[in-house]
Every structure is written in structure tokens, then in C-alpha cells.
Design an enzyme around this catalytic site. Structure first.
Site, PDB file in Angstrom:
ATOM      1  N   GLY A   1       0.841  -1.205   0.000  1.00 50.98           N
ATOM      2  CA  GLY A   1       0.000   0.000   0.000  1.00 50.98           C
ATOM      3  C   GLY A   1       0.871   1.249   0.000  1.00 50.98           C
TER       4      GLY A   1
ATOM      5  N   GLN B   1       1.121   3.804   2.161  1.00 49.26           N
ATOM      6  CA  GLN B   1       1.776   4.037   3.453  1.00 49.26           C
ATOM      7  C   GLN B   1       2.834   2.989   3.715  1.00 49.26           C
ATOM      8  OE1 GLN B   1       0.243   4.705   7.139  1.00 49.26           O
ATOM      9  NE2 GLN B   1      -0.408   6.761   6.645  1.00 49.26           N
TER      10      GLN B   1
ATOM     11  N   ILE C   1      -0.326   0.507  13.349  1.00 50.32           N
ATOM     12  CA  ILE C   1      -0.376   1.907  12.940  1.00 50.32           C
ATOM     13  C   ILE C   1      -1.802   2.437  12.691  1.00 50.32           C
ATOM     14  CG2 ILE C   1       0.408   3.588  11.197  1.00 50.32           C
ATOM     15  CD1 ILE C   1       2.684   2.386  12.880  1.00 50.32           C
TER      16      ILE C   1
ATOM     17  N   GLU D   1      -5.496   3.981  12.281  1.00 49.79           N
ATOM     18  CA  GLU D   1      -6.478   4.679  13.108  1.00 49.79           C
ATOM     19  C   GLU D   1      -7.848   4.106  12.762  1.00 49.79           C
ATOM     20  OE1 GLU D   1      -6.368   8.879  12.441  1.00 49.79           O
ATOM     21  OE2 GLU D   1      -7.649   9.339  14.148  1.00 49.79           O
TER      22      GLU D   1
ATOM     23  N   GLU E   1      -2.434  13.279  27.547  1.00 53.76           N
ATOM     24  CA  GLU E   1      -3.518  14.158  27.108  1.00 53.76           C
ATOM     25  C   GLU E   1      -4.786  13.814  27.868  1.00 53.76           C
ATOM     26  OE1 GLU E   1      -3.169  13.089  22.972  1.00 53.76           O
ATOM     27  OE2 GLU E   1      -4.889  11.742  23.040  1.00 53.76           O
TER      28      GLU E   1
ATOM     29  N   HIS F   1      -8.219  12.460  18.605  1.00 55.71           N
ATOM     30  CA  HIS F   1      -8.044  11.062  18.981  1.00 55.71           C
ATOM     31  C   HIS F   1      -9.344  10.509  19.554  1.00 55.71           C
ATOM     32  CE1 HIS F   1      -3.448  11.662  19.598  1.00 55.71           C
ATOM     33  NE2 HIS F   1      -3.716  11.256  18.372  1.00 55.71           N
TER      34      HIS F   1
END
Lengths: 370, 289
Positions: free
Chosen positions: B18, B20, B96, B98, B210, B247
Site C-alpha cells: 500500500g 503508506q 499503525i 487509526e 492528554e 483522537h
């Protein structure tokens, strides 16, 4: 994605959990019709926030005439920032007891978490900690009936109710697990005539799992602008200040807001242009910021995968096509920094390399700060 | 020494063909990582950046002896890829992507725990050990230097910002670990701090946290026994409750996950909590002298 109460109850019902008879109504006339059909009812505002009752979002009607009056009072009202467009009209219950039960994910344990309490009917965060029963679930096994029996015992439920509770918990867990719920909550879970009924329900579906759940109707929260930016595939949150902000990466974007606030400024938004933002999405994002008519714009980029010259290119593109009529502060470091800075300088835009200086400057230019 | 990822670790890339996967395979190879193979069903025999492609993890592991994998496949296929890796002997798995469903992440970390494997992520930039010239992930190569500071972060670019400021202040890094921005991730601050505790090269630790969840609060208890100084920067002071700040995990829910609560917990156990990212490097410099 949050679900409205009536949607959540539809899912519960489909799984065999008993809910009161009810229907949605968008007008006072429809509400009257439902009351004529099912008798004395609760008219419940369908909004995506808790604590409706206290805020006047739940009223009762015994007759269709009363239903018209009450529905008129609720429909269109502003409930904690949400406009009420829809009611759920539901048979009024003779409540003997109010319990609480939910299934959610325990982030630290990385496991499903069942919570229950004999003190239902109030928001769970207002319940005394020792009155809440918490049990982690092994995801490879799931909820077996014994877990429900043990929790029922801890809540001192009599045997027939304990059995019902145990069955209900197995079903509730099935919703959590198979429908990718972040949270499925029944509060209150009421005892009526010796049986358990889900009087109110909350269901939040994991946004990341929506691709495998075509059965869920899309429920959009937030402002029109938020929807527009989300459709560009960017993470965006509206805030109440007037310095528009774009950064790459969620953490950086949060830190950028913090920096503005640190110098006494007020950020207008959170916008994550992505960790590897290219020219086009960056230009689109900036274009949105310009359209917000802020007092100033702050672009904070740490070029790792993102290339500074791409960001500069995007800025120049927007400047030429639509103009940027407010002060613009750019902080640009990292990959291809020199090239990006040179491109901006040629166009008379100064770029900062220190985040602190840039944040301070944008606050000054917006006429804010200490 | 370093933690989690060592120079001798043989790495495969799942989803190597791919965009990425291809780009970051090149970056990893350029950095010096031992990338020995890639997976892309139906594309066995091809090469990507000089790395041989296999149809299955099974083939790749048999041919190369790889024990680590970095996953770049789309989120919907991530659980499949993760299980394929775990069932075929991969013991360090960097996820990796998301937007992996939380239920899938729960399954992945549960299975990994049972097998004694380490999962980093999902929604992470990965892990990098500058002193051994190896990395698994998407972080830029040029911002790190070998040195005594361990860094553990929830967020990518923010950690780059801070790692780069450490580098510029002459403070290199032992290992930099991205926990990932999702609600359920393989590592928490405690597991990474434990690893830094064991590592003689790490003299101080920087935590980049965070809002959302309570990983920072849980970590505070552990910090008492860490025996190494900790500097923390936490993002999200200006974040309103109930909103996801980019996020999936960065949200103040029903009064939980606020910055105040995290700061209080960490300050109480002697962590030097700074309020702005640029204050991290000076604070570390001051502590290490």
C-alpha cells in the site's frame, strides 16, 4: 455515535429486553394520537444529553388534550443547547424500584465492564461509589448468566427478579459486543408489577465500527460547520473563542489551543489537519478557517511526514483564490522547512520557528491577551 | 540498551504494497531497521524497497525468522492481520491504523496477553530506538538522537515536537514509544515505565499525555517506585468536556479524564509537570544537570 432514546430502545426491544410501549411524535397532534392509543404517557424530548427531566424535557399527559398542551411546551424548546424536534411518547409506569445497569469498556483493563447499582434513576457519576457494583468481563467468554445472578445478589434482588436481571444482562452484553457499543446503559431499570422494564436507555456506537453496521441510522451531533469539516475527513471541534487554529496531529492541535490560552487568547476551534497532510486537504481546512471570520488565524505545523513546502503551497493557494483578510501567523518547522519558509516570505508572510513566540504573536494580533 | 525494540529484531511489514506501507518501509530501511519481509496476499515474489514480499505471515516468518511486525492494513482488516501475526509467532506488534473498532482492539490485546506478545497501538506512530538505529513506525527519521531520555507519548506529532526539542537541547533519547490515541491500546504508561525502569541507559523519562481515560492517574502510583525522574506534559487544558479532540480516546466523559485530575495525581508523586511543550527540554536539562 450517540443514539436517541427511541433508537436505543428499539435495539433493546429487538434483543428481547422489555421496554414500555411507545411511539415517536414530531407534532402535538401526533403526540395526542399516541396518548389516545396507549393511555397516560410520558412525553420525552429526544435529545442527545442526559438530565432531561430536571431541564423540563419530560412531561406527563393523561388525555390527548393534555398531550397537545404538553407537546407544544416541549417541542422547539432549547434543552442544554439542543433544539427539541421530536418526542418519544411512552406509557407512564407505576414504578416500584429504580436500578441501574450498563456495559461499557474499561480503558485501563482493556476489557468490557459491567456496572450496576440498586440506586438507579440518577446519573451514575452522582451515585456513591460503594453503591456501584463493577465487574470486568473476559472478552473471550462474555457474560454468562451466573454473573447476572451474582450482581443481582449484591443488589439484594429477590429471586424472580434476579433471574430476569441475569437474562437481561446477557442480552445487554450481546448489544455491547455485537453492535459495537461504546456504552449501552439502562437507567433507570425499573421494577413494575414485579418485573424489570427499561424505562430509559442510552446507546453510543463506536464510530470506527459503523462500517459494519448499516442498520444504524446516522445521528449527527454538533454544528453545521462541524459536519462540513468532518466530511472533509478532518477532526474538528467548534470552540467559543475567535482565534482560528490549524495544526497537524491531534496532540499538536490540543497543545496549540493550550498555548493560545496560556498567553490569554481564546481559540475558536480545534482542527487536526492530519499527521501527513498534503496540499489539497490543508488548503480546504484553511479555507474553512477563513470562512469562520476569526480575528486571527494560527497555523502550527511540525513537519514530520507533513512537508513544510506543501503547507506553504496550501497557504499561498488559499491566499490567491479567496484571500486571507485577517492576520495570519504561521509556525513552520521540520521537513523542507527552509523551502516552505522561503515560499511564504516571497509572499510577505513571516513564519516563526518557535511555537511559543508564534502563539504569543497571534494572541497580540487578535487584540487579546494579558 | 533500550526498550521494546532492539537492533537485532527482524521486522516484517503487513500491508507493504500500500502507499503508506511502501513509503514507510523505505523510511525504516533508510533508518537502519532490519526489515526482512513484507506481506501482501497475492503479491509474493515482488520486492518493495529491496524487501521481499510474501503472501502470508507464515511464509515470511518461515523464510526470515521475523519476530516483529508493523501493520499498515486498512482498519477494517486490522484484526485479521494482527491475529495472523500473533498466531505465527510475532511477539512485537505495532499497529499503525487509526479507526480500528474498539471491540477488535480488545480482542487483539487479549490474545496478545495470552501469548505473551507486546502490542503497541493501535493509532500509534510506533517505536524508535535511536541508539540502535532501528524503528517500527511512521515517525520522521531526522529528529532523534541517541541518549538518556526515554519518551512515552499518546500522540504522534506532539511527541515529534518534544523529541526534536530534546535533540536540539543536546538531550538524546533511549527509546521513544507511542502508546496510541485510541481508547484501548496495548501499552499503558505503567508498562512502558516498567520497561524504562529496567533499562540502565534511560536516566530520565518524559511522559506526553492528554485528556481522556485515566492512564496518567494509574501511572502516578507506579512512578513512586520508578527510581528515575519524570517530566510530564499533558495536552488538552483548553478542551471542552464531551468532545473528542481528534483522537478517539481524547475525550472528557462524564467528568472523567480531565487534565486537572491527571496533573494532581502526577504532581503528588513528584513528577515535574510542565504546562507547555517547550518547557519539557529545559526541565529535563535541569534535572539531569
Amino acid at each position: 455515535m450517540k443514539q436517541y432514546e427511541y433508537m436505543a430502545k428499539g435495539r433493546l426491544k429487538a434483543r428481547g429486553i422489555i421496554v414500555p410501549p411507545g411511539r415517536i411524535a414530531d407534532t402535538p397532534e401526533e403526540a395526542a394520537k399516541v396518548v389516545a392509543e396507549i393511555g397516560p404517557s410520558a412525553l420525552k424530548a429526544q435529545v442527545l444529553v442526559g438530565g432531561r427531566g430536571k431541564a423540563g424535557g419530560i412531561k406527563f399527559a393523561s388525555t390527548p388534550e393534555e398531550a397537545v398542551i404538553q407537546a407544544k411546551a416541549i417541542l422547539g424548546m432549547d434543552l442544554k443547547g439542543y433544539r427539541v424536534d421530536r418526542l418519544y411518547v411512552e406509557a407512564k409506569l407505576e414504578i416500584e424500584r429504580e436500578l441501574y445497569v450498563s456495559v461499557t469498556t474499561d480503558r485501563n483493563a482493556k476489557k468490557p465492564l459491567v456496572m450496576a447499582s440498586a440506586a438507579g434513576g440518577v446519573e451514575i457519576e452522582d451515585v456513591q461509589d460503594d453503591l456501584i457494583i463493577r465487574r470486568l468481563v473476559d472478552p473471550e467468554v462474555g457474560v454468562l448468566p451466573y454473573l447476572g445472578r451474582e450482581i443481582a445478589e449484591a443488589m439484594n434482588l429477590p429471586l424472580p427478579l434476579a433471574r430476569e436481571f441475569s437474562e437481561l444482562l446477557v442480552r445487554l452484553y450481546a448489544i455491547y459486543r455485537q453492535e459495537d457499543a461504546e456504552l449501552v446503559e439502562i437507567n433507570p431499570l425499573v421494577v413494575v408489577d414485579g418485573h424489570l422494564i427499561a424505562a430509559d436507555a442510552r446507546l453510543n456506537i463506536d464510530d470506527s465500527a459503523l462500517f459494519r453496521h448499516p442498520e444504524f441510522e446516522l445521528v449527527e451531533e454538533g454544528s453545521t460547520l462541524e459536519h462540513t469539516v468532518h466530511q472533509l475527513g478532518l477532526a474538528y471541534v467548534e470552540l467559543d473563542g475567535d482565534i482560528a487554529v490549524m495544526a497537524n496531529g491531534a496532540g499538536m492541535a490540543m497543545a496549540t489551543l493550550d498555548a493560545i490560552q496560556h498567553y490569554g487568547g481564546r481559540p475558536a476551534n480545534f482542527l487536526d489537519a492530519g499527521g501527513g497532510a498534503a496540499v489539497e486537504p490543508t488548503a480546504q481546512a484553511l479555507s474553512v478557517l477563513v470562512g469562520m471570520h476569526p480575528k486571527a488565524i494560527f497555523i502550527n505545523i511540525f513537519g514530520g511526514i507533513t512537508r513544510c513546502d506543501d503547507v506553504a503551497q496550501a497557504i499561498l493557494q488559499v491566499r490567491r483564490s479567496q484571500g486571507i483578510p485577517v492576520p495570519l501567523v504561521v509556525r513552520l518547522v521540520g521537513t523542507n522547512e527552509q523551502k516552505g519558509v522561503a515560499m511564504l516570505e516571497e509572499d510577505g508572510i513571516a513564519a516563526f520557528s518557535e511555537m511559543s513566540e508564534a502563539a504569543q504573536r497571534v494572541v497580540e494580533l487578535a487584540g487579546e491577551g494579558r | 540498551m533500550a526498550i521494546l525494540l532492539r537492533s537485532e529484531d527482524k521486522i516484517i511489514v503487513q500491508g507493504i504494497t500500500g502507499n503508506q506501507g511502501r513509503f514507510h518501509t523505505g523510511q525504516m530501511v533508510a533508518y537502519g531497521a532490519k526489515v526482512v519481509g513484507g506481506i501482501s496476499p497475492g503479491k509474493a515474489g515482488q520486492q518493495v524497497e529491496g524487501v521481499p514480499v510474501f503472501d502470508t505471515v507464515r511464509q515470511a516468518v518461515a523464510a526470515t525468522g521475523a519476530t516483529a511486525s508493523v501493520v499498515f492494513v486498512p482498519a477494517a482488516f486490522a484484526k485479521d492481520a494482527a491475529y495472523e501475526a500473533l498466531e505465527n509467532g510475532i511477539r512485537l506488534l505495532v499497529m499503525i491504523p487509526e479507526h480500528i473498532p474498539v471491540q477488535d482492539s480488545i480482542d487483539i490485546v487479549t490474545r496478545a496477553q495470552a501469548l505473551g506478545a507486546v502490542v503497541i497501538g493501535p493509532n500509534t506512530f510506533g517505536v524508535i530506538t535511536p541508539g540502535e538505529k532501528t524503528k517500527m513506525g511512521i515517525m520522521p527519521n531526522h529528529i532523534y538522537r541517541p541518549g538518556p531520555v526515554g519518551v512515552v507519548a499518546r500522540s504522534g506529532t506532539l511527541s515529534y515536537e518534544i523529541a526534536f526539542s530534546l535533540t536540539n537541547a543536546g538531550l538524546g533519547q533511549s527509546t521513544v514509544v507511542g502508546m496510541g490515541g485510541d481508547p484501548v491500546v496495548g501499552q499503558n504508561f505503567i508498562s512502558v515505565l516498567e520497561a524504562f525502569h529496567q533499562d540502565p541507559e534511560t536516566k530520565a523519562v518524559v511522559m506526553v499525555g492528554e485528556i481522556g481515560g485515566s492512564a496518567e492517574e494509574e501511572a502516578a502510583e507506579y512512578v513512586k517506585t520508578l527510581g528515575k525522574p519524570v517530566v510530564a506534559y499533558l495536552a488538552g487544558r483548553a478542551a471542552p468536556p464531551g468532545k473528542r479532540m481528534g483522537h478517539a480516546g481524547a475525550i472528557i466523559e462524564r467528568g472523567r479524564g480531565t487534565l486537572d485530575s491527571k496533573e494532581r495525581a502526577l504532581t503528588a508523586v513528584g513528577v515535574r509537570v510542565v504546562t507547555m511543550p517547550w518547557e519539557v527540554a529545559p526541565a529535563v536539562r535541569e534535572i539531569l544537570g
